[in-house]
Design an enzyme around this catalytic site. Structure first.
Site, PDB file in Angstrom:
ATOM      1  N   GLN A  85       0.836  -1.197   0.000  1.00 45.90           N
ATOM      2  CA  GLN A  85       0.000   0.000   0.000  1.00 45.90           C
ATOM      3  C   GLN A  85       0.874   1.251   0.000  1.00 45.90           C
ATOM      4  O   GLN A  85       1.700   1.446   0.901  1.00 45.90           O
ATOM      5  CB  GLN A  85      -0.931   0.008   1.217  1.00 45.90           C
TER       6      GLN A  85
ATOM      7  N   TYR B 161      -6.040  10.676   4.405  1.00 47.88           N
ATOM      8  CA  TYR B 161      -4.665  10.997   4.009  1.00 47.88           C
ATOM      9  C   TYR B 161      -4.678  11.824   2.721  1.00 47.88           C
ATOM     10  O   TYR B 161      -5.745  12.226   2.254  1.00 47.88           O
ATOM     11  CB  TYR B 161      -3.837   9.709   3.910  1.00 47.88           C
TER      12      TYR B 161
HETATM   13  C1  8OZ Z   1      -3.874   3.207  12.237  1.00 44.71           C
HETATM   14  C2  8OZ Z   1      -2.811   3.911  12.751  1.00 44.71           C
HETATM   15  C3  8OZ Z   1      -1.998   4.625  11.897  1.00 44.71           C
HETATM   16  C4  8OZ Z   1      -2.246   4.632  10.531  1.00 44.71           C
HETATM   17  C5  8OZ Z   1      -4.958   4.011   7.998  1.00 44.71           C
HETATM   18  C6  8OZ Z   1      -2.581   3.829   7.674  1.00 44.71           C
HETATM   19  O1  8OZ Z   1      -5.889   4.290   8.763  1.00 44.71           O
HETATM   20  C7  8OZ Z   1      -3.576   3.917   8.539  1.00 44.71           C
HETATM   21  C8  8OZ Z   1      -3.328   3.916  10.011  1.00 44.71           C
HETATM   22  C9  8OZ Z   1      -4.132   3.213  10.872  1.00 44.71           C
HETATM   23  O2  8OZ Z   1      -5.125   3.826   6.786  1.00 44.71           O
END
Ligand code: 8OZ
Length: 359
Positions: free
Chosen positions: A100, A181
């Protein structure tokens, strides 16, 4: 033909899967120096290789794309070599594995960013969210808005990361378009108030996600590219006034790109499935290739949705942490073990590779 269940094999593009159970990406914060996958990562993933498909943890495409302590990257030669050890172990164990590709955007902290600068985002709006840095939880830092001239560089970073992942032996790559994100920040008006070609209209807000996906496809092939989406999640302080319109458009455009799969978080990430009204079936119907459904599935719901043709594959996240043999347990009706939240993020083998199989 008999109706599909979780235990029916499936062919996803060029990749043959032994069952329809996908291990969802899980952040574990155990990378070693240089953000290289840690010493136990190969064993951890190989232990779980009976899943039809493993999606490895979110992995930053650049230092700017990092938002949490000790997450792995895929932009240096050492990281590529470290991931090669993981993919070899998974393939040796008969599994298939996806990487990913992650840019966190504003979900970061100055202490993780190059030269201690502000994290980047579509707009200079701080996320109401915390990140894990310096061994504790901190408010995310105030981001700065990306210049238009910087966007080609971000697309290039995704493209190079995809190439690196294939060099490292991954079967496919997944663009992280979910969970508040960077690409989700661009797509949703709660984080994007730009007035240029990347903000405003549904088309403009989708642009970066679609350009990144097209670049990744150009680099590694549509059959080896997927994307993760989360239309209604409130994760990481994200919000949208028009998720159905936005994601109907995004998925229709993704379909034209011919990518292998969409991986859809139905509802609040790791939480309720019915957080907001949303027609996920519309996304499934708008997409010609594989639909991976995710979020709080159990055996019954999974098999019901597969039998009804509402999904091709079902992704399970947290159950894989304490159940390396989740596939066998679901198949035999063996009760699932509970994970220990204290060893979820960071640390070593404890709570990572020491969960036993039922047998
Ligand atoms: C939990 C803690 C930190 C990052 C996501 C990459 O929620 C994460 C993530 C999940 O997609």
């Amino acid at each position: 033909m008999a109706e599909a269940t979780l235990f029916t094999p499936y062919t996803m593009g060029a990749v043959a899967l032994s069952n329809r159970i996908v291990m969802a990406p899980l952040t574990r914060n155990r990378a070693a120096g240089g953000f290289v996958p840690g010493p136990h990562a190969a064993q951890y993933y190989a232990q779980r290789a009976s899943a039809g498909l493993l999606i490895a943890e979110a992995t930053q495409i650049s230092q700017q794309g990092q938002g949490y302590q000790d997450t792995p990257g895929i932009y240096s030669d050492a990281q590529i070599a470290g991931w090669r050890v993981v993919t070899d172990a998974v393939h040796q164990a008969g599994g298939k594995i996806v990487l990913q590709l992650w840019h966190v955007g504003r979900i970061s902290h100055v202490d993780l960013q190059p030269e201690g600068k502000a994290p980047v985002a579509p707009s200079a709006i701080r996320a109401e969210a915390k990140t894990f840095v310096n061994n504790g939880f901190s408010d995310t830092s105030v981001p700065r808005a990306l210049e238009l001239s910087e966007l080609p560089g971000i697309i290039a970073d995704f493209r190079q990361a995809a190439a690196n992942a294939i060099t490292a032996g991954f079967d496919c790559v997944e663009v992280h378009g979910a969970n508040g994100y960077l690409l989700d920040q661009f797509a949703k008006d709660g984080a994007n108030v730009r007035t240029d070609a990347y903000g405003g209209s549904v088309e403009n807000r989708a642009r970066l996600m679609l350009e990144v996906t097209a670049a990744v496809i150009e680099e590694v092939g549509a059959g080896r590219t997927g994307i993760r989406l989360s239309p209604t999640t409130p994760a990481n302080g994200i919000s949208s006034s028009d998720p159905q319109t936005q994601f109907n458009y995004i998925v229709a455009e993704l379909d034209k790109l011919g990518l292998a799969y969409i991986h859809v978080i139905e509802g609040a990430t790791g939480g309720p499935r019915d957080i907001a009204p949303f027609d996920f079936d519309a996304l499934r119907q708008a997409f010609s290739h594989t639909y991976i459904a995710n979020n709080n599935y159990d055996l019954k719901l999974a098999n019901d949705r597969l039998a009804a043709g509402k999904a091709d594959l079902i992704a399970f996240g947290r159950p894989f942490i304490a159940n390396p043999d989740l596939v066998a347990r679901l198949q035999s009706g063996t009760p699932l073990a509970e994970m220990n939240p204290a060893t979820l993020y960071g640390g070593g083998a404890e709570g990572y590779t020491d969960y036993p199989t039922a047998a």
